[in-house]
Design an enzyme around this catalytic site. Structure first.
Site, PDB file in Angstrom:
ATOM      1  N   ASN A  16       0.837  -1.215   0.000  1.00  0.00           N
ATOM      2  CA  ASN A  16       0.000   0.000   0.000  1.00  0.00           C
ATOM      3  C   ASN A  16       0.865   1.255   0.000  1.00  0.00           C
ATOM      4  OD1 ASN A  16      -3.040  -0.461   0.111  1.00  0.00           O
ATOM      5  ND2 ASN A  16      -2.272  -2.003   1.546  1.00  0.00           N
ATOM      6  N   MET A  92       1.328  -2.726  12.300  1.00  0.00           N
ATOM      7  CA  MET A  92       0.765  -3.769  13.158  1.00  0.00           C
ATOM      8  C   MET A  92       0.868  -3.454  14.649  1.00  0.00           C
ATOM      9  SD  MET A  92      -0.301  -5.629  10.804  1.00  0.00           S
ATOM     10  CE  MET A  92      -0.736  -7.219  11.476  1.00  0.00           C
ATOM     11  N   ARG A  93       0.741  -2.194  15.007  1.00  0.00           N
ATOM     12  CA  ARG A  93       0.716  -1.815  16.427  1.00  0.00           C
ATOM     13  C   ARG A  93      -0.572  -1.057  16.691  1.00  0.00           C
ATOM     14  NH1 ARG A  93       3.783  -4.544  19.382  1.00  0.00           N
ATOM     15  NH2 ARG A  93       3.688  -2.935  20.995  1.00  0.00           N
ATOM     16  N   LEU A  95      -2.441   1.840  18.337  1.00  0.00           N
ATOM     17  CA  LEU A  95      -2.014   3.159  18.811  1.00  0.00           C
ATOM     18  C   LEU A  95      -2.813   3.542  20.049  1.00  0.00           C
ATOM     19  CD1 LEU A  95      -1.794   4.693  15.257  1.00  0.00           C
ATOM     20  CD2 LEU A  95       0.133   4.313  16.806  1.00  0.00           C
ATOM     21  N   HIS A 111      -8.097  -1.114   5.832  1.00  0.00           N
ATOM     22  CA  HIS A 111      -8.420  -2.407   6.430  1.00  0.00           C
ATOM     23  C   HIS A 111      -9.041  -3.304   5.358  1.00  0.00           C
ATOM     24  CE1 HIS A 111      -9.400  -5.243   9.603  1.00  0.00           C
ATOM     25  NE2 HIS A 111     -10.591  -5.377   9.050  1.00  0.00           N
ATOM     26  N   ALA A 175      -7.732  -3.965  -4.879  1.00  0.00           N
ATOM     27  CA  ALA A 175      -8.669  -2.868  -4.611  1.00  0.00           C
ATOM     28  C   ALA A 175      -8.070  -1.878  -3.615  1.00  0.00           C
ATOM     29  CB  ALA A 175      -9.985  -3.424  -4.084  1.00  0.00           C
ATOM     30  N   GLU A 176      -7.337  -2.389  -2.631  1.00  0.00           N
ATOM     31  CA  GLU A 176      -6.704  -1.499  -1.644  1.00  0.00           C
ATOM     32  C   GLU A 176      -5.805  -0.481  -2.339  1.00  0.00           C
ATOM     33  OE1 GLU A 176      -4.914  -3.322   1.840  1.00  0.00           O
ATOM     34  OE2 GLU A 176      -6.137  -5.103   1.562  1.00  0.00           O
TER      35      GLU A 176
HETATM   36  C1  GRF Z   1      -3.195  -4.751   3.960  1.00  0.00           C
HETATM   37  O1  GRF Z   1      -4.021  -5.835   3.653  1.00  0.00           O
HETATM   38  C2  GRF Z   1      -3.924  -3.734   4.781  1.00  0.00           C
HETATM   39  O2  GRF Z   1      -5.290  -3.665   4.482  1.00  0.00           O
HETATM   40  C3  GRF Z   1      -3.750  -4.259   6.176  1.00  0.00           C
HETATM   41  O3  GRF Z   1      -2.442  -4.771   6.201  1.00  0.00           O
HETATM   42  C4  GRF Z   1      -2.060  -5.154   4.884  1.00  0.00           C
HETATM   43  C5  GRF Z   1      -0.786  -4.424   4.571  1.00  0.00           C
HETATM   44  O4  GRF Z   1      -0.228  -4.848   3.360  1.00  0.00           O
HETATM   45  N1  GRF Z   1      -3.984  -3.224   7.157  1.00  0.00           N
HETATM   46  P1  GRF Z   1       0.976  -4.030   2.721  1.00  0.00           P
HETATM   47  O5  GRF Z   1       2.098  -4.038   3.749  1.00  0.00           O
HETATM   48  O6  GRF Z   1       0.501  -2.663   2.413  1.00  0.00           O
HETATM   49  O7  GRF Z   1       1.360  -4.798   1.505  1.00  0.00           O
END
Ligand code: GRF
Length: 216
Positions: A16, A92-93, A95, A111, A175-176
């Site tokens: 992302n 992954m923390r 806040l 998400h 999609a993200e």
């Molecule tokens: C993604 O699926 C996002 O939605 C979630 O964690 C993942 C991160 O992937 N919060 P990346 O590190 O951006 O490839």
């Protein structure tokens, strides 16, 4: 016009982050990434930032006595870099409430589900277990509760017969990568107004067709 200054927080591969880097490489895009922070030195996304000549910082959470101290260090680094909007991208923390309030309406997350469904770490597994035919992703402003806050952009993504976590997450990830740059652009253009628990979007076209899955 001044560009919106983004700070991107990552813990992992940073796909992302890459989508945001690619969007900001267009001179017409109204935001720029001024700092990438990882809480792990081995986050793959750090290499993506370096390749794009974006300043990076590793702030290992384990070196802090508690969450407040770690979040304070994040806060200081973001302020020092003149960040306007913080983008969580696979960070992954959890806040602290203090941090979330300090950056209220200037802190967004992505998400991999259609929130408020399937909050938490294992969104894809939850979607598969629930047997939904459509899942998706959500970009939202962050509130102290996990995966909560005013929704900015969502994409609906079909769940296919035979999907496992890996195939579903790969489809949602595509999609993200469209939604995150779009949400940031809408914010940077001043088109997102938060009122209470909802975000209003000014002057955006809306999707007009239902996504139906399966098809006959
Ligand atoms: C993604 O699926 C996002 O939605 C979630 O964690 C993942 C991160 O992937 N919060 P990346 O590190 O951006 O490839």
């Amino acid at each position: 016009m001044e560009k919106l200054r983004l700070g991107v927080l990552i813990s992992g591969r940073g796909s992302n982050l890459q989508a945001l880097i690619d969007a900001t490489s267009d001179p017409a895009y109204p935001a720029e990434i001024v700092l990438v922070i990882a809480n792990r030195a081995d986050a793959g996304g750090l290499a993506r930032a370096k390749a794009a000549s974006i300043p990076t910082l590793v702030i290992p959470h384990g070196q802090f006595s508690d969450r407040e101290a770690f979040d304070m260090a994040l806060d200081e680094a973001l302020h020092a870099a003149g960040v306007d909007l913080v983008c969580l991208a696979g960070f992954m923390r959890l806040l602290t409430e203090t941090f979330a309030e300090r950056w209220r309406d200037r802190l967004v997350n992505i998400h991999p589900s259609l929130l408020p469904a399937f909050k938490g770490l294992d969104a894809h597994a939850q979607a598969l277990a629930a047997g939904v035919r459509i899942s998706g992703c959500t970009v939202h402003f962050v509130r102290p509760a996990m995966d909560a806050g005013p929704i900015i952009v969502q994409a609906a993504v079909p769940v296919m017969t035979g999907d496992d976590e890996s195939s579903l997450s790969a489809r949602i990830l595509e999609a993200e990568h469209l939604c995150y740059p779009l949400a940031v652009r809408l914010i940077a253009e001043g088109r997102v107004q938060v009122v209470g628990d909802q975000a209003g979007i000014a002057g955006a076209a809306t999707a007009s067709k239902p996504l139906i899955n399966p098809r006959a």
